[in-house]
Scaffold this active site. Structure first.
Site, PDB file in Angstrom:
ATOM      1  N   GLN A   6      12.349  26.779  24.727  1.00  0.00           N
ATOM      2  CA  GLN A   6      12.387  25.799  23.638  1.00  0.00           C
ATOM      3  C   GLN A   6      11.809  26.353  22.342  1.00  0.00           C
ATOM      4  O   GLN A   6      11.710  25.637  21.347  1.00  0.00           O
ATOM      5  CB  GLN A   6      11.611  24.542  24.054  1.00  0.00           C
ATOM      6  CG  GLN A   6      12.203  23.822  25.249  1.00  0.00           C
ATOM      7  CD  GLN A   6      11.336  22.674  25.737  1.00  0.00           C
ATOM      8  OE1 GLN A   6      10.400  22.256  25.076  1.00  0.00           O
ATOM      9  NE2 GLN A   6      11.655  22.155  26.919  1.00  0.00           N
ATOM     10  N   HIS A  48       7.675  23.013  25.439  1.00  0.00           N
ATOM     11  CA  HIS A  48       6.745  22.067  24.816  1.00  0.00           C
ATOM     12  C   HIS A  48       5.924  22.673  23.664  1.00  0.00           C
ATOM     13  O   HIS A  48       4.699  22.773  23.723  1.00  0.00           O
ATOM     14  CB  HIS A  48       5.809  21.477  25.867  1.00  0.00           C
ATOM     15  CG  HIS A  48       6.504  20.639  26.893  1.00  0.00           C
ATOM     16  ND1 HIS A  48       5.824  19.852  27.792  1.00  0.00           N
ATOM     17  CD2 HIS A  48       7.826  20.475  27.184  1.00  0.00           C
ATOM     18  CE1 HIS A  48       6.683  19.237  28.585  1.00  0.00           C
ATOM     19  NE2 HIS A  48       7.918  19.611  28.222  1.00  0.00           N
ATOM     20  N   GLU A  53       7.591   8.182  24.563  1.00  0.00           N
ATOM     21  CA  GLU A  53       6.764   7.238  23.824  1.00  0.00           C
ATOM     22  C   GLU A  53       7.011   7.288  22.329  1.00  0.00           C
ATOM     23  O   GLU A  53       7.288   8.354  21.758  1.00  0.00           O
ATOM     24  CB  GLU A  53       5.280   7.530  24.066  1.00  0.00           C
ATOM     25  CG  GLU A  53       4.827   7.342  25.491  1.00  0.00           C
ATOM     26  CD  GLU A  53       3.366   7.690  25.706  1.00  0.00           C
ATOM     27  OE1 GLU A  53       2.860   7.485  26.830  1.00  0.00           O
ATOM     28  OE2 GLU A  53       2.723   8.185  24.744  1.00  0.00           O
ATOM     29  N   TYR A  69      -4.197   9.798  23.685  1.00  0.00           N
ATOM     30  CA  TYR A  69      -2.956   9.155  24.120  1.00  0.00           C
ATOM     31  C   TYR A  69      -2.668   9.340  25.609  1.00  0.00           C
ATOM     32  O   TYR A  69      -1.607   8.953  26.072  1.00  0.00           O
ATOM     33  CB  TYR A  69      -1.812   9.618  23.209  1.00  0.00           C
ATOM     34  CG  TYR A  69      -2.024   8.994  21.839  1.00  0.00           C
ATOM     35  CD1 TYR A  69      -1.435   7.793  21.501  1.00  0.00           C
ATOM     36  CD2 TYR A  69      -2.940   9.549  20.951  1.00  0.00           C
ATOM     37  CE1 TYR A  69      -1.703   7.177  20.295  1.00  0.00           C
ATOM     38  CE2 TYR A  69      -3.222   8.942  19.736  1.00  0.00           C
ATOM     39  CZ  TYR A  69      -2.596   7.744  19.423  1.00  0.00           C
ATOM     40  OH  TYR A  69      -2.891   7.112  18.236  1.00  0.00           O
ATOM     41  N   TYR A  96       8.444  14.474  38.187  1.00  0.00           N
ATOM     42  CA  TYR A  96       9.850  14.801  38.410  1.00  0.00           C
ATOM     43  C   TYR A  96      10.197  14.710  39.903  1.00  0.00           C
ATOM     44  O   TYR A  96       9.437  15.161  40.757  1.00  0.00           O
ATOM     45  CB  TYR A  96      10.159  16.206  37.890  1.00  0.00           C
ATOM     46  CG  TYR A  96      10.110  16.309  36.392  1.00  0.00           C
ATOM     47  CD1 TYR A  96      11.094  15.714  35.608  1.00  0.00           C
ATOM     48  CD2 TYR A  96       9.087  16.990  35.750  1.00  0.00           C
ATOM     49  CE1 TYR A  96      11.059  15.797  34.219  1.00  0.00           C
ATOM     50  CE2 TYR A  96       9.037  17.090  34.368  1.00  0.00           C
ATOM     51  CZ  TYR A  96      10.028  16.482  33.606  1.00  0.00           C
ATOM     52  OH  TYR A  96       9.982  16.566  32.240  1.00  0.00           O
TER      53      TYR A  96
END
Length: 578
Positions: free
Chosen positions: A284, A348, A447, A457, A468
């Site tokens: 990513q 991420h 979210e 959070y 998963y």
């Protein structure tokens, strides 16, 4: 049209909005919302409801654009009939209103507007027809002009039409003088129409008494076209970030490590930007977001900021650099932030950039996919000694600004909030100046969060998502799902599967006035644009848009033209328009 002395009864089939309803002084019984009834009207008022004849009017519980909400109660009197509309086959039926001023003394020196009727803004153009009848009394027998006037967006009233007043009677009164005029109201504009009486010719007399009745008819009204997308460019390579230059040209980052400048219409790649440092484009990672300095000026302050996956000892991490854009080259390039520690793996990065009103820079940082919801620990996103799963706040040169929250001994000084998973969308609320973001959950649990300084959070200790492979349901939610009171509850979340939210904005343009203030963000796995309506800090509704495109929407930006621009992983630049 019926005269003032005539009495007439007409059967009008009206869709009533519930509660007590009165039309020209005649009350109808309370009815269920949107129920139908026949109402007998006996009213001598010069056809004040003449426009309703032979027309079925729907007063629904859902307020049409430009209409007055009638639920749960409504009242229309002979003094003022509120503007409302019926949606019929995609075309808004003509709207009408009647306003009447009682017999009263008027000072003509002030050129007063009588029977003022507002025309609210709507996302379509309208022609407003004004029909005014003015009567009055002046023992001195001075003659006057009767005008219909109109004003756009708070401007000064301008005459639409004028006629001499009718002849006086022996008692110094004149019968109703009628004047008609029209005003074109562009889309998204508001207007005000009225009647006005002026001396003709000027004299030192003040009109003793005047009475006015104004009828407004809004015609040529069409419902706004539904939002649609237009492909501007399909030649991009995994575009990730988008920023608009002051002249309308666009800077686009491509995940592989290249930055491009596009023409203002988006159709042409004008140049490649040089000076971009090397990136780790695996997984990513790559060249990610881009933003202009909040005080950007091509001549005096041409700073551009970008985030990227930076390779280094231990693996890779999110970094932020800035450089001066001179022509098509980045000069004086410097790295102003590095996520610590660098780790292995390709997931991420977070990496969205957002400037606060004080011109400090917020950077969203993913936890690099190290936290395991099946075996949650406090080693990564909950550990204030690192930058993993955090939002940080820095100065434009990378220095630590005053006012960052304290997370205790050993905490990184740039921390703004903690406990995030992978926040790939971020935007500043236009009214409050607060950061809002969207972030990926595991299996479900994506979210939308309002970020408060010092907030935790919850990831990976709590999530409305599941590990998963877990069976779909609530039993598998990480930590039971509920965040409060230990952690900050999300404003909204998506279950049971993930939509993978990406770039986001608060819409502030005028092309879609019905979306003003809404959150818009792209979805990758969910292949859509999501629209979220807020009521204060609470979510009141959500809507999935453009799902039929089947596109992974990576980023959303509002253009200087008020349209909405989307980047897709397939290499497209789309514009949402009407």
């Amino acid at each position: 049209m019926d005269t003032c002395t005539a009495s007439w009864t007409r059967r009008l089939r009206l869709a009533l909005a519930g509660g007590a309803f009165a039309l020209c002084g005649v009350a109808a019984a309370a009815l269920p919302c949107a129920g139908f009834a026949d109402v007998a009207v006996d009213d001598p008022l010069c056809g004040s409801v003449d426009w309703i004849r032979n027309r079925a009017i729907t007063l629904g519980c859902t307020q049409p654009p430009g209409a007055t909400a009638y639920c749960p109660t409504a009242s229309v009197s002979r003094l003022q009939m509120a503007v409302f509309a019926a949606r019929l086959g995609g075309v808004l039926a003509p709207q009408a209103a009647t306003s009447e001023d009682a017999l009263a003394a008027v000072d003509l020196d002030a050129a007063p507007s009588l029977c003022v009727a507002p025309v609210p803004a709507a996302p379509y153009a309208r022609t407003v027809h004004v029909d005014a009848v003015v009567s009055g009394a002046d023992p001195a027998g001075v003659r006057y002009l009767v005008e219909a006037v109109g004003a756009l967006d708070g401007g000064a009233p301008a005459p639409l039409a004028a006629v001499p007043m009718a002849a006086f009677s022996a008692q110094g009164r004149w019968a109703g003088t009628r004047v008609q005029g029209s005003l074109f109201v562009p889309a998204n504009a508001q207007a005000q129409v009225a009647a006005r009486v002026r001396r003709d010719p000027a004299s030192g007399t003040t009109l003793a008494q005047v009475q006015c009745r104004l009828r407004v008819h809004i015609a040529d009204v069409r419902a706004p076209a539904s939002p649609r997308t237009r492909t501007l460019n399909a030649s991009l390579a995994s575009p990730w970030g988008l920023a608009f230059l002051p002249d309308g040209r666009m800077i686009v980052t491509q995940k592989g490590g290249t930055m491009r400048i596009l023409s203002a219409d988006g159709a042409t790649v004008l140049a490649a930007v040089s000076g971009v440092p090397a990136v780790d484009a695996s997984g990513q990672g790559g060249l990610l977001d881009v933003a202009l300095d909040p005080d950007f000026d091509a001549a005096t302050n041409p700073w551009v900021y970008w985030s990227y996956a930076e390779p280094g000892s231990g693996g890779a991490g999110t970094a932020v650099a800035r450089g001066r854009l001179v022509g098509t080259a980045l000069q004086d390039v410097a790295v102003i932030f590095r996520q610590q520690p660098k780790v292995g793996g390709g997931g991420h990065y977070g990496a969205r950039l957002a400037f606060l009103p004080d011109r400090t820079l917020l950077v969203t940082l993913g936890e690099r996919q190290l936290d395991n919801p099946s075996n949650p620990t406090v080693q990564y996103a909950q550990n204030v000694a690192n930058h993993l799963g955090k939002v940080v706040r820095i100065q434009r040169d990378g220095a630590i600004p005053p006012g960052n929250p304290s997370f205790g001994a050993g905490a990184q000084p740039a921390l703004w909030s903690i406990g995030h998973r992978n926040p790939q969308g971020a935007a500043i609320h236009p009214a409050t100046g607060e950061l809002w973001l969207v972030e990926h959950g595991p299996q479900g649990g994506d979210e939308l969060n309002r970020v408060v300084p010092g907030g935790n959070y919850g990831w990976p200790l709590v999530s409305y998502g599941c590990p998963y492979g877990a069976p779909v349901g609530e039993a598998c939610r990480v930590g039971g799902g509920t965040h409060a009171p230990q952690f900050v509850e999300p404003a909204s979340y998506w279950v049971p599967t993930s939509i993978a939210p990406a770039g986001m904005i608060f819409y502030t343009g005028d092309r879609f006035p019905e979306w003003h203030g809404n959150v818009l963000f792209g979805a990758l796995a969910g292949t859509a644009l999501w629209r979220v309506v807020l009521d204060g800090n609470a979510v009141s509704s959500r809507e999935r848009l453009f799902g039929s495109l089947g596109e992974r929407i990576r980023h959303v930006r509002q253009g200087p033209d008020g349209w909405i621009y989307l980047l897709t992983d397939s290499g497209k630049l789309l514009r949402v328009e009407r």
